[in-house]
Design a protein around this motif. Structure first.
Motif, PDB file in Angstrom:
ATOM      1  N   ARG A   1      22.584  26.571 -25.977  1.00 23.31           N
ATOM      2  CA  ARG A   1      21.449  27.407 -25.593  1.00 23.31           C
ATOM      3  C   ARG A   1      20.324  26.557 -25.017  1.00 23.31           C
ATOM      4  O   ARG A   1      20.163  25.392 -25.357  1.00 23.31           O
ATOM      5  N   ASP A   2      19.542  27.195 -24.180  1.00 24.64           N
ATOM      6  CA  ASP A   2      18.420  26.513 -23.552  1.00 24.64           C
ATOM      7  C   ASP A   2      17.326  26.291 -24.590  1.00 24.64           C
ATOM      8  O   ASP A   2      16.862  27.227 -25.244  1.00 24.64           O
ATOM      9  N   ALA A   3      16.915  25.033 -24.741  1.00 21.00           N
ATOM     10  CA  ALA A   3      15.867  24.682 -25.702  1.00 21.00           C
ATOM     11  C   ALA A   3      14.889  23.725 -25.036  1.00 21.00           C
ATOM     12  O   ALA A   3      14.658  22.603 -25.514  1.00 21.00           O
TER      13      ALA A   3
ATOM     14  N   ASN B   1      26.624  23.214 -33.146  1.00 23.87           N
ATOM     15  CA  ASN B   1      27.683  22.950 -32.173  1.00 23.87           C
ATOM     16  C   ASN B   1      27.963  21.454 -32.071  1.00 23.87           C
ATOM     17  O   ASN B   1      29.124  21.032 -31.947  1.00 23.87           O
TER      18      ASN B   1
ATOM     19  N   LYS C   1      27.865  33.776 -20.644  1.00 27.89           N
ATOM     20  CA  LYS C   1      26.630  33.362 -21.281  1.00 27.89           C
ATOM     21  C   LYS C   1      25.750  34.558 -21.561  1.00 27.89           C
ATOM     22  O   LYS C   1      25.667  35.458 -20.746  1.00 27.89           O
TER      23      LYS C   1
ATOM     24  N   ALA D   1      12.341  31.272 -30.921  1.00 16.72           N
ATOM     25  CA  ALA D   1      13.580  31.130 -30.153  1.00 16.72           C
ATOM     26  C   ALA D   1      13.925  29.665 -29.921  1.00 16.72           C
ATOM     27  O   ALA D   1      15.110  29.297 -29.875  1.00 16.72           O
TER      28      ALA D   1
ATOM     29  N   HIS E   1      21.247  26.200 -33.364  1.00 21.01           N
ATOM     30  CA  HIS E   1      22.546  26.548 -32.782  1.00 21.01           C
ATOM     31  C   HIS E   1      23.181  25.338 -32.113  1.00 21.01           C
ATOM     32  O   HIS E   1      24.378  25.054 -32.306  1.00 21.01           O
ATOM     33  N   ASN E   2      22.402  24.601 -31.350  1.00 19.20           N
ATOM     34  CA  ASN E   2      22.933  23.420 -30.659  1.00 19.20           C
ATOM     35  C   ASN E   2      23.302  22.309 -31.636  1.00 19.20           C
ATOM     36  O   ASN E   2      24.279  21.582 -31.411  1.00 19.20           O
TER      37      ASN E   2
ATOM     38  N   GLU F   1      31.326  27.124 -28.354  1.00 25.00           N
ATOM     39  CA  GLU F   1      30.032  27.778 -28.151  1.00 25.00           C
ATOM     40  C   GLU F   1      29.341  27.225 -26.914  1.00 25.00           C
ATOM     41  O   GLU F   1      29.413  26.024 -26.627  1.00 25.00           O
TER      42      GLU F   1
ATOM     43  N   HIS G   1      15.516  28.357 -33.162  1.00 18.78           N
ATOM     44  CA  HIS G   1      16.824  28.987 -33.333  1.00 18.78           C
ATOM     45  C   HIS G   1      17.847  28.356 -32.374  1.00 18.78           C
ATOM     46  O   HIS G   1      19.002  28.110 -32.762  1.00 18.78           O
ATOM     47  N   ALA G   2      17.427  28.073 -31.147  1.00 19.35           N
ATOM     48  CA  ALA G   2      18.326  27.415 -30.195  1.00 19.35           C
ATOM     49  C   ALA G   2      18.653  25.997 -30.640  1.00 19.35           C
ATOM     50  O   ALA G   2      19.791  25.531 -30.495  1.00 19.35           O
TER      51      ALA G   2
END
Length: 358
Positions: A123-125, A147, A358, A136, A143-144, A120, A139-140
């Protein structure tokens, strides 16, 4: 003369049958069946005949329903048996493959086509997102974090199998209690030269440069050696659809030396220049499941998602040496995410198998 009369109790046929069923419940159905065939009712009136016909009809309907139920149960049992037999056949075929792998040492029983593992892109956080778009942002973060957990577990699997390329280490379970072990397992994006993934980053950068030069020079032999079947089809399509007579010159202008690749990053000291290649996600799985270990290497298949960020230029010339498009030849920054694969029981280098956008 006195005649003695003896009263004989009149026991009906129904009471006899009831008593027999109570004494022998396991033979109740057979007793009822035999009794209905052989027994003769005491009276031959119309009422008894009608009740006999009704009971016969009821019993026939019940027998039909029971036979239908029995057929359904039998079909279900046959289906379950068939599925079990199919599973047993699959297991038996796998066992045969494991047993016959020694008889055919030149044949790879486990070299089946694999899908890309679930690597994966992070994502930018940034902290600014917490105030502009908090949904967002969280959620990022989730996700991170997911991963990161998968990366850490895959790193542990690779360390346990001693499958890190270019690293000689004797990993033991007791090493999990050391903080330096967790710094290695939980930091796949490290740019340190002491990282367990440092040799893989160097190989990834070298292969990336070799593939770019091979595309420009139409070197299909190098592309075949450094790419898997799926990605080789894509790059060969680029080579074969070029206009005849064009000459390509591809070059990376940014620094891709060891000084750029291996930099120490701290909280207050960011990287001086772009490292060129960064591993952002890694997955591993034990695919070689034969009873005997492989002749060389290990049982793992490893997929590493590498972020390549370089400054490139591509110049296209005609046969006479005239540039085709001067504007496209200007240097520009290119960011690519490529999935590199290493099959543990093959004596080959890391190969590019896929590209993720991406």
């Amino acid at each position: 003369m006195v005649i003695a009369t003896v009263k004989v109790p009149c026991v009906s046929f129904r009471s006899q049958l009831k008593k027999r069923c109570l004494l022998y419940p396991q033979r109740s159905f057979s007793a009822l069946k035999s009794a209905t065939r052989t027994a003769t009712p005491p009276s031959t009136s119309k009422a008894s005949t009608t009740s006999g016909q009704a009971s016969a009809t009821t019993s026939s309907n019940a027998s039909r329903k029971s036979s239908i139920k029995n057929e359904k149960k039998a079909k279900k049992a046959l289906t379950a048996t068939d599925s079990t037999e199919a599973q047993l056949k699959q297991i038996e075929s796998m066992m045969n493959m494991a047993n016959t792998s020694n008889l055919f040492p030149t044949m790879d029983m486990w070299g089946t086509k694999l899908v890309t593992l679930d690597v994966e892109i992070p994502r930018d956080a940034s902290l600014r997102m917490l105030f502009t778009n908090p949904g967002a942002f969280w959620h990022a973060k989730q996700h991170n974090f997911s991963n990161w957990l998968k990366n850490t577990f895959s790193m542990y699997t690779i360390a346990k199998a001693r499958a890190f390329t270019g690293v000689n280490h004797d990993f033991r379970f007791s090493h999990l209690f050391l903080p330096r072990t967790w710094r290695q397992l939980g930091n796949v994006t490290s740019h340190s030269s002491a990282s367990w993934l440092a040799p893989i980053r160097r190989i990834a950068m070298d292969n990336y440069l070799a593939i770019g030069r091979a595309i420009a020079d139409k070197d299909e032999a190098t592309l075949k050696a450094l790419t898997t079947a799926d990605h080789a089809t894509k790059v060969n399509k680029i080579v074969r659809t070029r206009k005849p007579g064009e000459v390509w010159q591809w070059k990376v202008l940014s620094d891709v030396s060891d000084k750029a690749l291996f930099q120490e990053k701290s909280l207050f000291r960011p990287l001086a220049i772009s490292p060129g290649a960064t591993i952002v996600s890694i997955r591993s799985g034990e695919v070689y499941v034969a009873k005997e270990p492989p002749k060389r290497g290990n049982r793992l298949v490893i997929h590493a998602l590498v972020k390549f960020e370089t400054t490139q230029e591509l110049k296209v010339f005609t046969k006479q040496g005239q540039p085709v498009d001067a504007k496209s030849a200007e240097p520009h920054t290119v960011v690519e995410y490529l999935v590199l694969e290493k099959v543990g029981w093959y004596d080959n280098t890391w190969q590019v198998r896929d590209q993720i956008y991406k």
